[in-house]
Design a protein around this motif. Sequence first.
Motif, short mmCIF file in Angstrom:
data_model
loop_
_atom_site.label_atom_id
_atom_site.label_comp_id
_atom_site.label_asym_id
_atom_site.label_seq_id
_atom_site.Cartn_x
_atom_site.Cartn_y
_atom_site.Cartn_z
N THR A 169 0.80 -1.23 0.07
CA THR A 169 0.05 -0.01 -0.12
C THR A 169 0.78 1.30 0.13
O THR A 169 1.71 1.35 0.73
N TRP A 170 0.45 2.22 -0.70
CA TRP A 170 1.06 3.35 -0.96
C TRP A 170 0.09 4.40 0.05
O TRP A 170 -0.79 4.58 -0.43
N VAL A 171 0.34 5.20 1.29
CA VAL A 171 -0.42 5.81 2.09
C VAL A 171 -0.21 7.25 1.81
O VAL A 171 1.06 7.59 2.14
N LEU A 172 -1.27 8.02 1.45
CA LEU A 172 -0.86 9.49 1.49
C LEU A 172 -0.93 10.08 2.87
O LEU A 172 -1.76 9.81 3.52
N MET A 173 -0.02 10.72 3.15
CA MET A 173 0.12 11.17 4.66
C MET A 173 0.45 12.76 4.50
O MET A 173 1.46 12.90 3.79
N ARG A 174 0.00 13.28 5.40
CA ARG A 174 0.25 15.01 5.48
C ARG A 174 1.45 14.91 6.19
O ARG A 174 2.44 15.87 6.07
N SER A 175 2.00 13.93 7.27
CA SER A 175 2.90 13.95 8.02
C SER A 175 3.61 12.49 8.11
O SER A 175 3.58 11.81 8.91
N PRO A 223 4.98 5.39 2.89
CA PRO A 223 4.09 6.62 2.76
C PRO A 223 4.63 7.16 1.50
O PRO A 223 5.58 7.19 1.00
N VAL A 224 3.42 8.34 1.04
CA VAL A 224 3.78 9.16 0.16
C VAL A 224 3.39 10.47 0.73
O VAL A 224 2.24 10.66 1.27
N GLU A 225 4.20 11.54 0.72
CA GLU A 225 3.71 12.77 1.27
C GLU A 225 2.59 13.47 0.29
O GLU A 225 2.98 13.76 -0.74
N GLY A 226 1.68 13.95 1.17
CA GLY A 226 0.58 14.76 0.18
C GLY A 226 -0.60 15.23 1.04
O GLY A 226 -0.66 15.08 2.04
N ASP A 227 -1.41 16.00 0.43
CA ASP A 227 -2.44 16.42 1.19
C ASP A 227 -3.66 16.67 0.01
O ASP A 227 -3.41 17.31 -1.05
#
Length: 354
Positions: free
Chosen positions: A29-35, A58-62
């Motif tokens: 899984t690639w999880v969109l994370m703000r932090s 994680p992939v950084e994003g918002d």
Amino acid sequence: MSVECFVTGGTGFVGQHLLARLTATGHKTWVLMRSPENIGRLRQQVERLGGNPTYVHPVEGDISREELGLSEADKQRVSSAAVAFHLAAQFTWGLSMEHARAVNVQGALRVARLAANQRIRLLMVGGYMLQNLTHLASIGVDHERPENTNWPAVYDRVGGYEGSKLESHFSVMRYMQEAGADYTIVHPATVCGHSESGHILEGQPLAELIRNLAQGRFKAVPGSPEHWLPVVSVDYLVAMITCVAFDPLMANQQVLALYERTPNLQEMLGRLANMLGVKAPRRHVAIGLLRWLLSIPGLAARFAISAESLNFIQTQRFDMRHSKQLEQRYQLTHPDMARTLENTVRYVKGYFIN
Ligand SMILES: NC(=O)c1ccc[n+]([C@@H]2O[C@H](COP(=O)([O-])OP(=O)(O)OC[C@H]3O[C@@H](n4cnc5c(N)ncnc54)[C@H](OP(=O)(O)O)[C@@H]3O)[C@@H](O)[C@H]2O)c1
């Protein structure tokens, strides 16, 4: 068969359980994370919930940023996903229309765009009120011709969270249909804890309801004996989400995840109060009157209840035939819900009430 998945909202309550289930069944899984610096904590949590933490990346994003704020390298990474699970939302009362729209509506459209561009399925989590057509009509949503809906007036009536969930649903469906892209939508009832561990996150509507009851803030039962707050366990919900996400027959379909034998609100509060060892409220108070009382400055805070949460207490029953067919197809059953609520109460008591 294991595939790669893109998940938004993976740090949230439903998202954590979804990650546990996806990774336990071998999906990367690639999880969109703000932090993204919190990935260690998320991996530990996924492991505690029975998943495989080495499959969580994680992939950084918002979602409120253009193209989800993804870097070119991360866009490349998520391009190998076969399904985009969209769960992220600002899930709180008192949101302004502008803020709710920027995150929940525009954010959902950005995830939809990513899925449509990659020609992959979008699995979106909506909410059971979207299947309550009487309610939709009563608040001015034209569900057959949503473009005719006066959305600012709807937000005025139901608040930022619900208004934006409703608007995002219709906007995303329209976008995906115009793009000829594949989507599936799951509409959960109010989510209660895990059927075995009772695990739930603080701030979840059901956890707050239990805490308010424990602290004697429920003086009366909102609504009439016909009113209910349908619930679903988080484990049933994520099982349904993962089954429909990978089912080719579920292209452009929606399904309710709801335990239709949830008792009426009076009985549910009675059972919860019993488990908590507190007195259950007996008298009823009309929703309209309660809404008016809560508009008096200070009262909403004193009772720790928001008028927006009252929208979810309804008399409407739902047509569950489609959900039942799917339960048969996937051999899925609701857990023992009396025990699930009991475990949820135990968890809330143990972790969130001092
Ligand atoms: N729980 C229920 O009773 C219930 C019932 C019906 C429908 N739903 C729907 O189910 C979905 C999941 O609910 P939940 O209870 O798991 O919610 P939750 O615990 O409040 O989690 C919300 C998630 O959204 C993320 N998020 C918020 N704003 C974001 C942004 N701007 N960009 C990226 N991520 C953002 C949060 O990330 P951070 O960790 O960064 O804050 C968190 O992962 C939501 O769509 C909700 O509307 C829930």
